[in-house]
Scaffold this motif. Sequence first.
Motif, PDB file in Angstrom:
ATOM      1  N   ASP A  94       0.836  -1.204   0.000  1.00 42.33           N
ATOM      2  CA  ASP A  94       0.000   0.000   0.000  1.00 42.33           C
ATOM      3  C   ASP A  94       0.869   1.252   0.000  1.00 42.33           C
ATOM      4  N   ARG A  95       1.970   1.221   0.753  1.00 42.68           N
ATOM      5  CA  ARG A  95       2.881   2.364   0.799  1.00 42.68           C
ATOM      6  C   ARG A  95       3.497   2.615  -0.581  1.00 42.68           C
ATOM      7  N   VAL A  96       4.001   1.537  -1.205  1.00 45.95           N
ATOM      8  CA  VAL A  96       4.620   1.679  -2.530  1.00 45.95           C
ATOM      9  C   VAL A  96       3.604   2.180  -3.549  1.00 45.95           C
ATOM     10  N   THR A  97       2.394   1.617  -3.501  1.00 44.71           N
ATOM     11  CA  THR A  97       1.353   2.027  -4.442  1.00 44.71           C
ATOM     12  C   THR A  97       1.008   3.498  -4.257  1.00 44.71           C
ATOM     13  N   GLY A  98       0.922   3.935  -3.017  1.00 45.05           N
ATOM     14  CA  GLY A  98       0.635   5.341  -2.753  1.00 45.05           C
ATOM     15  C   GLY A  98       1.697   6.255  -3.322  1.00 45.05           C
ATOM     16  N   LEU A  99       2.969   5.901  -3.143  1.00 43.69           N
ATOM     17  CA  LEU A  99       4.062   6.709  -3.675  1.00 43.69           C
ATOM     18  C   LEU A  99       4.044   6.718  -5.198  1.00 43.69           C
ATOM     19  N   GLU A 100       3.726   5.573  -5.793  1.00 38.80           N
ATOM     20  CA  GLU A 100       3.684   5.493  -7.256  1.00 38.80           C
ATOM     21  C   GLU A 100       2.554   6.344  -7.842  1.00 38.80           C
ATOM     22  N   HIS A 101       1.487   6.549  -7.074  1.00 43.70           N
ATOM     23  CA  HIS A 101       0.333   7.299  -7.584  1.00 43.70           C
ATOM     24  C   HIS A 101       0.424   8.798  -7.294  1.00 43.70           C
ATOM     25  N   GLY A 102       1.544   9.254  -6.777  1.00 41.44           N
ATOM     26  CA  GLY A 102       1.706  10.692  -6.644  1.00 41.44           C
ATOM     27  C   GLY A 102       1.977  11.214  -5.257  1.00 41.44           C
ATOM     28  N   ALA A 103       1.949  10.339  -4.235  1.00 42.38           N
ATOM     29  CA  ALA A 103       2.221  10.812  -2.882  1.00 42.38           C
ATOM     30  C   ALA A 103       3.708  11.109  -2.703  1.00 42.38           C
ATOM     31  N   ASP A 104       4.009  12.108  -1.896  1.00 42.22           N
ATOM     32  CA  ASP A 104       5.389  12.430  -1.564  1.00 42.22           C
ATOM     33  C   ASP A 104       5.823  11.788  -0.261  1.00 42.22           C
ATOM     34  N   ASP A 105       4.865  11.393   0.557  1.00 43.73           N
ATOM     35  CA  ASP A 105       5.167  10.689   1.794  1.00 43.73           C
ATOM     36  C   ASP A 105       3.919   9.928   2.220  1.00 43.73           C
ATOM     37  N   TYR A 106       4.074   9.007   3.175  1.00 49.06           N
ATOM     38  CA  TYR A 106       3.004   8.078   3.545  1.00 49.06           C
ATOM     39  C   TYR A 106       3.070   7.855   5.048  1.00 49.06           C
ATOM     40  N   ILE A 107       2.013   8.222   5.747  1.00 52.15           N
ATOM     41  CA  ILE A 107       1.956   8.095   7.201  1.00 52.15           C
ATOM     42  C   ILE A 107       0.812   7.163   7.575  1.00 52.15           C
ATOM     43  N   VAL A 108       1.082   6.239   8.488  1.00 55.74           N
ATOM     44  CA  VAL A 108       0.087   5.247   8.891  1.00 55.74           C
ATOM     45  C   VAL A 108      -0.624   5.704  10.157  1.00 55.74           C
TER      46      VAL A 108
END
Length: 248
Positions: A94-108
């Motif tokens: 999910d983290r990788v997918t989020g970054l691939e779709h345009g996110a610059d960072d990912y917080i859980v």
Amino acid sequence: MASRSKPRVHILIVDDQPSVRAALRVGLEAEGFQISEAGNKATMMARLERQPPINLITLDLMLGEENGLLLAREVRAKRNIPIVMITALTHPIDRVTGLEHGADDYIVKPFHIREVSMRIHSVLRLYELERSSEANDRGEAEVEIYECDVGITDVRKREVRTRDGEKLDLTDAEFDILLAFLRNPGRVLSRDDLTMMIKGRLWSPTDRTLDGHIARLRKKIEPDIATPRLIKTVWRVGYVFAESVMRR
């Protein structure tokens, strides 16, 4: 005459849970940010059109029946605006997918507001450095042209064209990363190497923006994204540009 104060950074919180929006609003306002909120896509898009402009978006991946990944992709297709995803999805994919779709960072979730603030500041610093780098390159860059399987890269014009003459639509960060690879073909570059080359600063364990930029760059230049042959990952070390490059 009194000097004008610097405007506050304006953040748009996008989450369908009012309690989450409230927690983020209270915490980030205490950190000095200006806050707007949206609970769905329609409100989010309306907020983006208003003044003062939005400087960064925090975005939940699950917005009821709406897909946060698709929203991130839609926003990044039209605006070069930072996106920090804040979500309950914890799987590494999910983290990788989020970054691939345009996110610059990912917080859980659940999150600590100080961590959110720190990550936001980190992303904003990166974007500010990108803008400064772009301005300097446009004003001072010497003639520097590279040719490889990707196509022809003109540093002064800051553009990449395929062998068919098509201009690749790269963000500032993607162009800078590609240029670092073109200047160092065949050399394994760690994350620290890359960030020092493109921004003059060291990578920190909480800064995942670089991997997201590389993932999106791959999607634009690799013939087969499933088996990258241009930008290859060297496990636990970094990345290497595996094709020959000619400077002319």
